[in-house]
Design a protein around this motif. Structure first.
Motif, PDB file in Angstrom:
ATOM      1  N   ALA A  49       0.847  -1.195   0.000  1.00  0.00           N
ATOM      2  CA  ALA A  49       0.000   0.000   0.000  1.00  0.00           C
ATOM      3  C   ALA A  49       0.880   1.241   0.000  1.00  0.00           C
ATOM      4  O   ALA A  49       2.102   1.170   0.156  1.00  0.00           O
ATOM      5  CB  ALA A  49      -0.918  -0.001   1.224  1.00  0.00           C
ATOM      6  N   ASP A  50       0.263   2.394  -0.156  1.00  0.00           N
ATOM      7  CA  ASP A  50       0.977   3.660  -0.111  1.00  0.00           C
ATOM      8  C   ASP A  50       0.982   4.210   1.305  1.00  0.00           C
ATOM      9  O   ASP A  50       0.021   4.033   2.070  1.00  0.00           O
ATOM     10  CB  ASP A  50       0.312   4.692  -1.029  1.00  0.00           C
ATOM     11  CG  ASP A  50       0.448   4.342  -2.507  1.00  0.00           C
ATOM     12  OD1 ASP A  50       1.487   3.734  -2.873  1.00  0.00           O
ATOM     13  OD2 ASP A  50      -0.463   4.671  -3.274  1.00  0.00           O
ATOM     14  N   GLY A  97      -2.640   5.577   2.652  1.00  0.00           N
ATOM     15  CA  GLY A  97      -3.023   4.743   1.520  1.00  0.00           C
ATOM     16  C   GLY A  97      -3.829   3.522   1.943  1.00  0.00           C
ATOM     17  O   GLY A  97      -4.271   2.748   1.100  1.00  0.00           O
ATOM     18  N   GLN A  98      -3.990   3.347   3.257  1.00  0.00           N
ATOM     19  CA  GLN A  98      -4.872   2.319   3.806  1.00  0.00           C
ATOM     20  C   GLN A  98      -5.957   3.003   4.634  1.00  0.00           C
ATOM     21  O   GLN A  98      -5.771   4.110   5.124  1.00  0.00           O
ATOM     22  CB  GLN A  98      -4.092   1.359   4.714  1.00  0.00           C
ATOM     23  CG  GLN A  98      -2.926   0.663   4.036  1.00  0.00           C
ATOM     24  CD  GLN A  98      -2.177  -0.234   4.999  1.00  0.00           C
ATOM     25  OE1 GLN A  98      -2.544  -1.393   5.206  1.00  0.00           O
ATOM     26  NE2 GLN A  98      -1.112   0.274   5.582  1.00  0.00           N
ATOM     27  N   HIS A 144      -3.345  14.210   5.016  1.00  0.00           N
ATOM     28  CA  HIS A 144      -3.178  13.562   3.714  1.00  0.00           C
ATOM     29  C   HIS A 144      -4.498  13.459   2.955  1.00  0.00           C
ATOM     30  O   HIS A 144      -4.509  13.476   1.724  1.00  0.00           O
ATOM     31  CB  HIS A 144      -2.561  12.182   3.909  1.00  0.00           C
ATOM     32  CG  HIS A 144      -1.265  12.223   4.648  1.00  0.00           C
ATOM     33  ND1 HIS A 144      -0.121  12.783   4.125  1.00  0.00           N
ATOM     34  CD2 HIS A 144      -0.925  11.793   5.894  1.00  0.00           C
ATOM     35  CE1 HIS A 144       0.856  12.688   4.993  1.00  0.00           C
ATOM     36  NE2 HIS A 144       0.394  12.101   6.081  1.00  0.00           N
TER      37      HIS A 144
END
Length: 253
Positions: free
Chosen positions: A58-59, A63-64, A118
């Protein structure tokens, strides 16, 4: 994990921060790395968002989902008998009470929360916004009866073109985080600057967290500069990747 064990681990994590200056928390990302670090003698660990994401394809930078992170960290925390803190980035869009409840439910007893949002274009929270979020985390942990260790991170230095030019702004934010109930503060991006590290450690009464590279940095230097807590971020995983490539190189076709 039962609630009594979670409370005991949270109390132990607080005690360790008082016993060790600095307290080194190896940053792990899966059951194997956690068990390896605990077997090496470390009395507490932290799970990093970047290495966790890399280990799962994942990023980083959220990203999760929060639910995916909780699912991933639960077996890591259960695999060791030491307190584990979890990097929860900027909160995954969760309300502070929900963030704390999820962490406690999987047995986590510390958290790291940053001010780069983010989910909103990577903007930096205002001081008051970040302070309010941390204060609400502190209140939620108190209400839950678990003394969760709150590590209040700021990316003010990281976002600046000239880190020294934002020192006053960063110190103002760190002091405000301390007053809001952060147990430690984490000014990211100054681990190689003695003057900036000394300035921030001298400006607050709570432990200052610094990122460190396990091979390129020196523990005694951080102690001399007044750093109270050390985590590796993704740098332990990076160092291990470099070593693995060196070992495998002679065997490559």
């Amino acid at each position: 994990m039962d609630s009594r064990t979670t409370v005991e681990r949270a109390q132990r994590l607080k005690q360790l921060h008082a016993e060790y200056r600095p307290l080194v928390l190896p940053t792990v990302w899966d059951v194997w790395s956690a068990r390896t670090a605990a077997a090496a003698g470390f009395p507490a660990l932290t799970i990093g968002s970047h290495p966790l994401a890399d280990s799962r394809g994942a990023d980083d930078h959220e990203g999760q989902t929060f639910e995916e992170v909780l699912s991933a960290v639960r077996p890591i925390i259960a695999a060791v008998d030491v307190p584990v803190s979890v990097d929860l980035e900027s909160g995954y869009g969760q309300k502070p009470a929900d963030l704390v409840a999820g962490l406690i439910e999987v047995g986590g007893v510390g958290l790291n929360v940053e001010d780069t949002v983010h989910s909103d274009g990577g903007r930096l929270r205002s001081t008051q916004e970040h302070v309010s979020y941390v204060a609400d985390l502190r209140a939620a942990a108190d209400d839950a009866g678990v003394p969760v260790w709150v590590n209040g991170r700021t990316d003010v230095f990281l976002h600046a073109k000239d880190a020294s030019g934002v020192l006053d702004q960063a110190i103002e934010r760190l002091r405000a985080l301390e007053q809001a109930g952060a147990d430690s503060v984490y000014p990211v991006g100054i681990q190689d600057d003695d003057d900036l590290l000394a300035a921030v450690t001298g400006a607050v009464a709570v432990p200052v967290n610094s990122t460190a590279h396990p091979l390129r940095h020196d523990l005694e230097r951080f102690r001399r500069l007044g750093v109270g807590r050390i985590t590796y971020g993704p740098l332990l995983q990076f160092a291990m990747a470099d070593t693995m490539k060196d070992m495998l190189g002679p065997w490559a076709p």
